[in-house]
Design an enzyme around this catalytic site. Structure first.
Site, PDB file in Angstrom:
ATOM      1  N   ASP A   1       0.865  -1.199  -0.192  1.00 30.56           N
ATOM      2  CA  ASP A   1       0.080   0.164   0.051  1.00 30.56           C
ATOM      3  C   ASP A   1       0.841   1.275   0.061  1.00 30.56           C
ATOM      4  O   ASP A   1       0.361   2.258   0.509  1.00 30.56           O
ATOM      5  CB  ASP A   1      -1.181   0.033   1.218  1.00 30.56           C
ATOM      6  CG  ASP A   1      -2.351  -0.914   1.038  1.00 30.56           C
ATOM      7  OD1 ASP A   1      -2.093  -1.639   0.113  1.00 30.56           O
ATOM      8  OD2 ASP A   1      -2.985  -0.889   1.950  1.00 30.56           O
TER       9      ASP A   1
ATOM     10  N   CYS B   1      -3.717  -5.912  -3.703  1.00 27.61           N
ATOM     11  CA  CYS B   1      -2.620  -6.913  -3.216  1.00 27.61           C
ATOM     12  C   CYS B   1      -2.522  -8.225  -3.901  1.00 27.61           C
ATOM     13  O   CYS B   1      -1.469  -8.657  -4.411  1.00 27.61           O
ATOM     14  CB  CYS B   1      -2.422  -6.785  -1.799  1.00 27.61           C
ATOM     15  SG  CYS B   1      -4.206  -7.000  -0.983  1.00 27.61           S
TER      16      CYS B   1
ATOM     17  N   LYS C   1       4.582 -10.926   4.125  1.00 31.97           N
ATOM     18  CA  LYS C   1       2.896 -11.437   3.843  1.00 31.97           C
ATOM     19  C   LYS C   1       2.871 -12.145   2.672  1.00 31.97           C
ATOM     20  O   LYS C   1       3.612 -11.846   1.388  1.00 31.97           O
ATOM     21  CB  LYS C   1       2.340 -10.013   3.544  1.00 31.97           C
ATOM     22  CG  LYS C   1       0.887 -10.031   3.003  1.00 31.97           C
ATOM     23  CD  LYS C   1       0.448  -8.551   2.733  1.00 31.97           C
ATOM     24  CE  LYS C   1      -0.744  -8.479   1.877  1.00 31.97           C
ATOM     25  NZ  LYS C   1      -1.678  -7.483   1.771  1.00 31.97           N
TER      26      LYS C   1
ATOM     27  N   HIS D   1      -0.316 -14.126   1.330  1.00 32.42           N
ATOM     28  CA  HIS D   1      -1.764 -13.312   0.791  1.00 32.42           C
ATOM     29  C   HIS D   1      -2.197 -14.063  -0.507  1.00 32.42           C
ATOM     30  O   HIS D   1      -2.792 -13.396  -1.452  1.00 32.42           O
ATOM     31  CB  HIS D   1      -1.789 -11.823   0.712  1.00 32.42           C
ATOM     32  CG  HIS D   1      -3.191 -11.396   0.798  1.00 32.42           C
ATOM     33  ND1 HIS D   1      -3.465 -10.198   0.569  1.00 32.42           N
ATOM     34  CD2 HIS D   1      -4.264 -11.789   1.241  1.00 32.42           C
ATOM     35  CE1 HIS D   1      -4.867  -9.846   0.622  1.00 32.42           C
ATOM     36  NE2 HIS D   1      -5.558 -10.961   1.110  1.00 32.42           N
TER      37      HIS D   1
ATOM     38  N   ASP E   1       3.001  -2.760  -4.159  1.00 27.28           N
ATOM     39  CA  ASP E   1       1.956  -3.438  -4.863  1.00 27.28           C
ATOM     40  C   ASP E   1       0.613  -3.167  -5.348  1.00 27.28           C
ATOM     41  O   ASP E   1       0.031  -3.589  -6.146  1.00 27.28           O
ATOM     42  CB  ASP E   1       1.595  -4.681  -3.891  1.00 27.28           C
ATOM     43  CG  ASP E   1       0.784  -4.245  -2.538  1.00 27.28           C
ATOM     44  OD1 ASP E   1       0.661  -2.871  -2.257  1.00 27.28           O
ATOM     45  OD2 ASP E   1       0.104  -4.844  -1.650  1.00 27.28           O
TER      46      ASP E   1
END
Length: 468
Positions: A44, A81, A135, A137, A280
């Site tokens: 972000d 993302c 992360k 995800h 991202d």
């Protein structure tokens, strides 16, 4: 309502020629020995959240890498993302994977398609050790979707899309692992500190080794919740908006983790290492239009750079088009792969290393989603022009386009050229719509309560869904 107008054969033929000329080329080895690759993906981070776009931001480590590297000014990612991570690790547009919609939820019983070979799997075959920090995800309901089953030798971090930066919890569950095992010793320590320290450790463990490594450092900052140790807030005035001050503090903490790459010099691996940095998706993006979740420039144009002693004539700004799908083939080529897969990416290495070489990319699709009733959501770029349809207008409610922009003259997407260049708009719309048959339906099954941490001793844990 979709624009319909005259469509001269000459215009369509020209656009088709440009489109076909952008076929990915075969790879060539970029160095005598395979270089180490460090790919840093911030979460972000907006266009206006980095020091090379905003001098109020304190990020000296990243600034030093930019000042001695290649600043990427036309680097594009997906609006969200999970789609960006999918595109990076497969080299495919998310609409070919069913990942063009919302990010994966905490109890979504699916993950990134197992029908595709991920980048770390390919690099492992080329002799790389592969490491994933931060992360993920991309799904965790079944172990088959998790990093160490998708080509990574090691994993350190969390599976979900976000969590508390100190407690490493989301709702009623803990989410932090070292390899397959929950790591409760991480609780209470800021995630970016943990990730930065582990990156340094992995780099140091490769000292004296001839084996190249791929380090994917997917940092949690600056994703919400906005949390950062107080020491980083001292860099910013107290009268600044509270959320903005917290976010900028998170950028400075992120920068400290990036600075850990200095360990490369201490281990003798620096001279043959390539460092790539990208966000991202969009965040705080002024003056660009839009933000995270949209196909406007503010949601898709990423802050980024490449740094390496292998680059020529640095520092410089690279203004060639680059899309996140390109890193798949670019990094494979860099690693010495002689035959690149047929995907949506291009081998960009020659254009990045040598300023006299133009980017091989002239066009890309921002996103494409055909499941909304009576509306096709999509955007396409051809050189300096961008065509958008179905996107929410940030100025006038209930307007969904279409729009046509010349981003060279109008990077903030303020002037719709639709009525001035209707033939070009029609041709670009047709090019976009021709991809509709290739759109894989969204892979968004209903949440499954079997994934609730209460069923797994309070830990977000794989093992509650099957695989196709």
């Amino acid at each position: 309502m979709s624009f319909k107008g005259p469509c001269p054969v000459v215009t369509l033929a020209l656009l088709a020629l440009l489109w076909l000329s952008a076929v990915p080329a075969s790879a060539s080895a970029a160095a005598d020995s395979a270089p180490n690759i460090v790919f840093i993906l911030a979460d972000d981070l907006g266009w206006n959240d980095v020091s090379w776009h905003n001098d109020q931001v304190v990020s000296p480590n990243m600034q030093q890498l930019v000042d001695t590297g290649v600043q990427l000014e036309q680097s594009y990612v997906q609006p969200l993302c999970t789609p960006s991570r999918s595109a990076f690790l497969t080299g495919l547009y998310p609409f070919r994977l069913g990942r063009q919609g919302r990010p994966l939820g905490s109890q979504t019983p699916t993950g990134l398609s197992l029908n595709h070979t991920l980048l770390p799997e390919r690099l492992s075959r080329l002799g790389y050790s592969t490491h994933m920090i931060g992360k993920w995800h991309l799904g965790f309901c079944n172990w088959a979707y998790t990093p160490t089953e998708r080509g990574f030798d090691t994993q350190y971090g969390f599976m979900l899309g976000y969590e508390n930066h100190f407690k490493h919890t989301r709702q009623n569950g803990y989410d932090f692992r070292d390899q397959r095992e929950p790591d409760f010793t991480a609780s209470g320590t800021y995630s970016t500190h943990l990730f930065g320290d582990r990156a340094v450790r992995i780099i140091e463990e490769h000292q004296g080794s001839d084996q190249p490594f791929f380090l994917y450092l997917a940092l949690q900052n600056v994703h919400k919740p906005l949390e950062v140790p107080d020491e980083y807030l001292a860099h910013y005035p107290e009268d600044l908006d509270e959320d903005r001050r917290l976010l900028l503090g998170m950028v400075t903490a992120l920068d400290e983790a990036v600075g850990g790459c200095a360990a490369l010099k201490d281990t003798g691996r620096y001279d043959n290492t390539v460092i790539v940095f990208s966000s991202d998706n969009g965040g705080s993006n002024r003056p660009l239009r839009g933000n995270k979740g949209s196909m406007w420039e503010g949601g898709t144009r990423a802050a980024g750079f490449v740094h390496s002693p292998l680059l020529q004539e640095t520092p410089r700004v690279h203004s060639g088009l680059l899309h996140i799908t390109d890193w798949y083939n670019t990094l494979l080529a860099l690693a010495g792969e002689s035959f690149l897969p047929d995907n949506d990416g291009f081998n960009q290495w020659d254009s990045l290393v040598d300023p006299s070489v133009e980017s091989p990319r002239t066009t890309f699709i921002y996103n494409l989603d055909a499941e909304q009733e009576e509306i096709t959501l999509g955007a396409i770029r051809l050189r300096n022009h961008k065509f958008v349809m179905g996107e929410e207008n940030l100025v006038q409610e209930n307007e969904i386009g279409p729009w046509l922009f010349n981003l060279e003259d109008d990077p903030n997407e303020a002037v719709n050229l639709l009525e001035f260049e209707p033939e070009l708009a029609t041709a670009l719309e047709l090019m976009l719509l021709e991809e509709i048959p290739n759109v894989v339906p969204r892979d968004e099954p209903a949440n499954d309560p079997a994934g609730d941490p209460s069923n797994w001793d309070g830990v977000w844990t794989p093992g509650w869904c099957g695989v196709p």
